[in-house]
Write an enzyme that holds these catalytic residues in place. Structure first.
Site, PDB file in Angstrom:
ATOM      1  N   THR A 197      55.857  40.640  64.006  1.00 54.26           N
ATOM      2  CA  THR A 197      56.412  40.014  65.197  1.00 54.26           C
ATOM      3  C   THR A 197      56.848  41.083  66.198  1.00 54.26           C
ATOM      4  O   THR A 197      57.259  42.168  65.809  1.00 54.26           O
ATOM      5  CB  THR A 197      57.628  39.172  64.782  1.00 54.26           C
ATOM      6  OG1 THR A 197      57.182  38.089  63.980  1.00 54.26           O
ATOM      7  CG2 THR A 197      58.387  38.629  65.977  1.00 54.26           C
ATOM      8  N   ARG A 225      53.491  25.292  60.178  1.00 56.12           N
ATOM      9  CA  ARG A 225      54.730  26.031  59.946  1.00 56.12           C
ATOM     10  C   ARG A 225      55.168  26.790  61.200  1.00 56.12           C
ATOM     11  O   ARG A 225      54.379  27.411  61.904  1.00 56.12           O
ATOM     12  CB  ARG A 225      54.524  27.020  58.800  1.00 56.12           C
ATOM     13  CG  ARG A 225      55.748  27.895  58.479  1.00 56.12           C
ATOM     14  CD  ARG A 225      55.682  29.252  59.120  1.00 56.12           C
ATOM     15  NE  ARG A 225      56.768  30.135  58.658  1.00 56.12           N
ATOM     16  CZ  ARG A 225      57.067  31.309  59.191  1.00 56.12           C
ATOM     17  NH1 ARG A 225      56.375  31.745  60.212  1.00 56.12           N
ATOM     18  NH2 ARG A 225      58.049  32.046  58.705  1.00 56.12           N
ATOM     19  N   ILE A 226      56.451  26.729  61.499  1.00 60.00           N
ATOM     20  CA  ILE A 226      57.053  27.469  62.608  1.00 60.00           C
ATOM     21  C   ILE A 226      58.213  28.282  62.045  1.00 60.00           C
ATOM     22  O   ILE A 226      59.031  27.772  61.284  1.00 60.00           O
ATOM     23  CB  ILE A 226      57.549  26.520  63.707  1.00 60.00           C
ATOM     24  CG1 ILE A 226      56.353  25.782  64.330  1.00 60.00           C
ATOM     25  CG2 ILE A 226      58.323  27.285  64.785  1.00 60.00           C
ATOM     26  CD1 ILE A 226      56.739  24.653  65.236  1.00 60.00           C
ATOM     27  N   GLY A 227      58.258  29.546  62.403  1.00 57.52           N
ATOM     28  CA  GLY A 227      59.319  30.416  61.910  1.00 57.52           C
ATOM     29  C   GLY A 227      60.493  30.511  62.857  1.00 57.52           C
ATOM     30  O   GLY A 227      60.742  29.624  63.676  1.00 57.52           O
ATOM     31  N   ASP A 228      61.196  31.617  62.763  1.00 56.65           N
ATOM     32  CA  ASP A 228      62.437  31.775  63.518  1.00 56.65           C
ATOM     33  C   ASP A 228      62.237  32.198  64.960  1.00 56.65           C
ATOM     34  O   ASP A 228      63.099  31.954  65.801  1.00 56.65           O
ATOM     35  CB  ASP A 228      63.324  32.809  62.820  1.00 56.65           C
ATOM     36  CG  ASP A 228      62.667  34.196  62.794  1.00 56.65           C
ATOM     37  OD1 ASP A 228      61.525  34.288  62.291  1.00 56.65           O
ATOM     38  OD2 ASP A 228      63.278  35.173  63.263  1.00 56.65           O
ATOM     39  N   GLY A 248      61.062  39.336  60.586  1.00 57.82           N
ATOM     40  CA  GLY A 248      61.176  39.334  59.137  1.00 57.82           C
ATOM     41  C   GLY A 248      60.771  37.993  58.568  1.00 57.82           C
ATOM     42  O   GLY A 248      59.958  37.271  59.150  1.00 57.82           O
ATOM     43  N   TRP A 249      61.329  37.645  57.442  1.00 61.41           N
ATOM     44  CA  TRP A 249      61.004  36.412  56.754  1.00 61.41           C
ATOM     45  C   TRP A 249      61.765  35.284  57.452  1.00 61.41           C
ATOM     46  O   TRP A 249      62.944  35.052  57.217  1.00 61.41           O
ATOM     47  CB  TRP A 249      61.393  36.531  55.285  1.00 61.41           C
ATOM     48  CG  TRP A 249      60.764  35.515  54.392  1.00 61.41           C
ATOM     49  CD1 TRP A 249      60.202  34.337  54.732  1.00 61.41           C
ATOM     50  CD2 TRP A 249      60.640  35.617  52.972  1.00 61.41           C
ATOM     51  NE1 TRP A 249      59.727  33.667  53.635  1.00 61.41           N
ATOM     52  CE2 TRP A 249      59.994  34.438  52.532  1.00 61.41           C
ATOM     53  CE3 TRP A 249      61.029  36.571  52.030  1.00 61.41           C
ATOM     54  CZ2 TRP A 249      59.716  34.193  51.180  1.00 61.41           C
ATOM     55  CZ3 TRP A 249      60.749  36.323  50.696  1.00 61.41           C
ATOM     56  CH2 TRP A 249      60.096  35.161  50.270  1.00 61.41           C
ATOM     57  N   GLY A 250      61.064  34.561  58.323  1.00 61.35           N
ATOM     58  CA  GLY A 250      61.695  33.671  59.279  1.00 61.35           C
ATOM     59  C   GLY A 250      62.566  32.580  58.703  1.00 61.35           C
ATOM     60  O   GLY A 250      63.577  32.193  59.309  1.00 61.35           O
TER      61      GLY A 250
END
Length: 348
Positions: A197, A225-228, A248-250
């Site tokens: 990112t 899927r949608i992350g942070d 990072g890991w959202g």
């Protein structure tokens, strides 16, 4: 409420809306955190460093010309979205179904306005669309085909989906699909999780802060899927006292509302920026099983770049006008003992 009491209450929240004294502009960027070891070819490493320096210079030029923190953030992220070495725009990772789904967000700390887009597949520069959502719509987040219809109406560049493809990302997906078929866990962290990112935070000469983040998400992601990154408060947040962009890991950044939490520690609890960012990124998120990094900037120009991975693409530029770039975990990025700007006040 008495006027002076109201002012103190608003100041505590970091949303006074009052004019700021002139300060030295600062721009900080990231290009992802994760397993970043010295196994790139010299040409690959130089390409990454050159792109990071270009992003810093392009964004900082906006600040030096009197532009806003928003201008600088959008300019820097656009450079990284256009470079295939990052997981944003061209070079974004592939979903399980072989498409690219892009997310981005931007936030103006001075007004608390924000814009975000999620799951777009044809927008060349999602950060520019996120800014258009903020400035030209009554909404904060648009997704999918609706977001792309809005982009077309507002002159945001659309491209064929083939534009985003790079062979390296395609092969990364093929490896993940084979592991899926064999019911094996993904063998490397780059495939298994959310890294690459890009993001930026900026402080302009008027003392205004802004933050932005853009991503292709995670390889082999499914079900939309949608992350942070596009979620205001999770991967992206700014107020008048603090700006943060995470990588990072959202899922863990969403669960901890990481970017907002850092800024609330700074503006409400008066915690120094470096400590506030470290408490969230290097303590709380790892304690839950997540990992990653962030860039953070406060209204006095203090910088924090915490990460708990092997490395993090990161850089900053300030009053000297010189871009500083670092990639590896053991590499000095120049911020460890960075003095406060000469015209700033001491942190509480």
């Amino acid at each position: 409420m008495r006027p002076h009491h109201l002012f103190l209450a608003l100041a505590t929240l970091g949303i006074t809306g009052m004019s700021h004294a002139a300060v030295s502009p600062v721009l900080v960027i990231h290009g992802g955190a994760g397993v970043i070891k010295r196994d790139m070819t010299p040409a690959q490493e130089q390409a990454v460093r050159t792109a990071m320096a270009h992003a810093l210079q392009d964004g900082y030029a906006r600040l030096k010309a009197g532009g806003s923190a928003l201008d600088a953030v959008a300019a820097a992220i656009t450079v990284l979205e256009d470079d295939p070495n990052f997981n944003a725009g061209k070079g974004a990772v592939f979903t399980h179904d072989g498409s690219n789904e892009l997310d981005a967000a931007i936030m103006d700390g001075n007004t608390l306005r924000a814009g975000a887009v999620a799951g777009v597949e044809h927008v060349k520069n999602p950060i520019l669309l996120a800014r258009a959502v903020m400035e030209q719509s009554p909404h904060v987040m648009l997704s999918g085909t609706g977001a792309e219809a809005f982009a077309k109406e507002h002159g945001i560049a659309l491209v064929d989906s083939s534009y985003f493809r790079t062979e390296a990302r395609w092969q990364q997906l093929q490896k993940a699909l084979k592991e899926d078929a064999a019911k094996q866990p993904h063998a490397d962290v780059e495939t298994a999780k959310h890294f690459g990112t890009v993001g930026a935070v900026a402080l302009d000469a008027q003392g205004r802060l802004a933050a932005g983040t853009s991503t292709g998400g995670m390889t082999d992601k499914r079900w939309g899927r949608i992350g942070d990154s596009p979620i205001i408060g999770a991967g992206t947040y700014a107020n008048s006292g603090c700006a943060v962009s995470g990588t990072g890991w959202g899922e863990f950044y969403i669960r901890t509302v990481a970017a907002h939490q850092i800024c609330m520690k700074v503006t409400q609890m008066r915690v120094p920026l470096k400590r506030a960012a470290a408490e969230v990124i290097n303590q709380e998120i790892p304690s839950m099983g997540g990992n990653g990094g962030a860039i953070a900037l406060d209204a006095q120009g203090h910088i924090s770049i915490p990460f708990n991975t092997d490395g993090m693409y990161r850089g900053w530029i300030g009053a000297d006008g010189v871009p500083h770039v670092a990639l590896y975990g053991d590499e000095d990025d120049g911020t460890a003992e960075l003095p406060a700007p000469a015209d700033s006040v001491a942190q509480p």
